[in-house]
Design a protein around this motif. Structure first.
Motif: not given
Lengths: 164, 424
Positions: A1, A3-9, A11-12, A14-15
């Motif tokens: 979980m 790991n997924i939150i880190n990935k989303a962060e 991505t944010e 990066t945008i």
């Protein structure tokens, strides 16, 4: 979980960075923390091993210093080994504490310098004055080094004495 | 099978599920441990354990995870989201509605967690730009991602499991579940309109900032995106035709994944690292754990009890499965629950020779929509709330429950009416 939150962060971020005009490359990597305790003096390094096979090595204690980008894991260990060796020698000196305090002060001075020059409008003559002082300091360090005997030479002579 | 085996299998199952619910130990760790203990006590042989794993579910999950991992690198989602936000000129309520539609559709084609992983970051960028709280934006997206995912075979892991076990295909799910999902989506959007629309005042200056965002900057790799659209389209066509071509859904997903890996020239090792391996092993372990119960006859026993309780009446069975699944899935992980319910429903079919198809739809609607009931009801909820938390916005269990639970009850009520009209 996590790991997924880190990935989303990531991505944010990066945008947001892309909107600022950056080209962002995200690479999977492994971050390694290395700690040494040399009789109370803590030496800490961090290096990053990425998928492209590059290694970013940095010393973070006793004072931060970006060492370099290197291309082999073996070199990481070699560079850390050499660094540790230098500190072990330096610890024999009575000036070690002073040396570390000075190194920290140089880092702190650099932060003040950057903050001043990036956030304030500094007159030209002041810029020149600081530049001359930095050059003078650098020159003085060079002169001290020229007159001093290198640790390597001392070690060699100690070795020769022992053998003879 | 001896009575000792029954006691061991039941004990391991109850303790393992208890530990999964308590969240004291990582759910994959404890599930794998429980499954291996079944082997240790010879409740199952290794061959029997492997036979109980539904490799169609596993293959479908892995295949879709590979496709999404590569597609995620293209920036397509961010591009579309910025385009949508600009299309409605930064109007917050219109952004919420269009993002909800976008999320529901995406969630029907990708799994909910992936959809949330893709939509939340760009939503946070939008709310940061508008300088508004992200909660009124993200809360509806969480719920519609669970709703949208219910409409298709590949939208939510319980559906993948049900499809694999019941032999129901992509088109079966769309034909039978999409109509009620569309109705639920519209009703839920209306509820959120009542709740948030009046609070959505944003100055023109802040809206203008949205118009300054450049969607083209979000595209990271145009050739990869083109290949991704090609592969995803091909895969969806494959899902629509897989029953007629006599392919398992996992075959379609894995062909799509292999093709994308090949033509994208992506680093395979890096892409395989992106797969949620803990989830895959969690599924494998659950199949083995439930296999243990099947093997010792506990599942058949429960099926008999359920049949005698409802006297084999399909109306009562559907209501029992739908509402039971919804309430349980609101508070517990729906994956272990569905893993247990699947063999139970299959046993009912064997014992009573009734057409159990409505029970599959009841299970799917109950387990997937039930996830909206509480914060812990679905992984997508936990991830989205975790992201909000990192940004300093607290959506507590109670806050989630106050809105999520009534919406869940409303969704299940609509599903009940739909199932009665269509199948009973």
């Amino acid at each position: 979980m996590r790991n997924i939150i880190n990935k989303a962060e990531v991505t944010e971020h990066t945008i947001k960075l892309q909107q600022l005009g950056a080209k962002v490359t995200v690479i999977n990597s492994t971050l390694c923390y290395v700690n040494f305790n040399l009789s109370g003096l803590i030496l800490q390094y961090v290096y990053n091993v990425n998928f492209n096979g590059n290694y970013f090595l940095e010393r973070i204690r006793p004072y931060p210093l970006a060492i370099q980008e290197i291309s082999s894991e073996r070199d990481v260990v070699k560079i850390i080994d050499m660094d540790i060796h230098k500190f072990k020698n330096a610890m024999k000196s009575s000036h070690i504490d002073m040396f570390i305090a000075m190194a920290k002060q140089i880092n702190s001075t650099f932060t003040t310098f950057e903050d001043t020059f990036l956030n304030y409008n500094i007159p030209g003559e002041k810029v020149e004055k600081i530049y001359k002082k930095i050059m003078a300091l650098e020159l003085e360090i060079e002169m001290i080094r020229e007159k001093a005997k290198s640790v390597e030479a001392i070690e060699k002579s100690e070795l020769n004495d022992k053998n003879s | 099978m001896t009575s000792t085996h029954i006691i061991i299998a039941l004990s391991i199952f109850v303790i393992t599920y208890g530990m999964i619910i308590s969240e004291k130990i990582n759910r994959t760790t404890i599930a794998v441990f429980g499954a291996t203990i079944l082997l240790l006590f010879k409740v199952l042989t290794q061959e029997q354990a492997i036979e109980n794993i539904d490799f169609n579910t596993i293959g479908l999950l892995i295949g879709m995870m590979i496709i999404v991992s590569i597609l995620r690198k293209t920036g397509a989602f961010e591009y579309l989201a910025i385009k949508i936000a600009k299309k409605v000129k930064g109007d917050p309520w219109k952004i919420i509605v269009l993002f909800s539609v976008f999320t529901a559709v995406a969630s029907a084609l990708l799994d909910n967690v992936t959809t949330i992983l893709l939509i939340i970051p760009i939503t946070l960028v939008i709310t940061d730009t508008l300088e508004v709280s992200p909660i009124p934006f993200i809360f509806p997206l969480i719920l519609v991602s669970n709703i949208g995912g219910t409409a298709t075979l590949i939208g939510d892991p319980p559906n993948i499991m049900i499809g694999g076990a019941a032999g129901l295909g992509f088109v079966d799910f769309i034909v039978n579940l999409a109509p009620v999902i569309i109705i639920i989506f519209v009703v839920v959007t209306f509820v959120f309109k009542l709740k948030y629309k009046k609070k959505m005042a944003v100055s023109q200056e802040k809206r203008d900032r949205i118009m300054e965002l450049n969607e083209k900057l979000a595209i990271k790799d145009l050739p990869l995106l083109k290949k991704g659209i090609f592969v995803l389209s091909l895969t969806i066509i494959g899902f629509m035709l897989h029953q007629y071509l006599h392919f398992e859904s996992a075959t379609v997903a894995l062909i799509g994944a292999a093709l994308y890996l090949l033509i994208s020239k992506a680093d395979t090792e890096e892409i395989l690292l992106e797969i949620e391996w803990p989830t895959i092993f969690f599924f494998i372990a659950l199949f083995v754990l439930v296999g243990g119960l099947k093997e010792v006859g506990v599942i058949n026993f429960l099926a008999e009890k359920l049949l005698s309780l409802t006297q084999g009446n399909m109306f009562f069975l559907v209501i029992f499965v739908l509402w039971g699944s919804a309430i349980i899935s609101s508070f517990l992980d729906n994956i272990p629950f569905v893993a247990t319910m699947i063999p139970l429903i299959t046993s009912i079919a064997v014992m009573s020779s009734i057409d159990i198809t409505p029970l599959w739809w009841a299970l799917s609607l109950g387990a997937c929509l039930g996830g909206n009931g509480t914060l812990v009801g679905a992984s997508a909820n936990v991830i989205a709330v975790g992201m909000l938390d990192k940004h300093g916005y607290k959506l507590s269990f109670i806050d989630f429950f106050k809105t999520g639970f009534p919406i869940m009850l409303l969704s299940i009520l609509l599903s009940t009416v739909y199932l009665i009209i269509m199948y009973l």
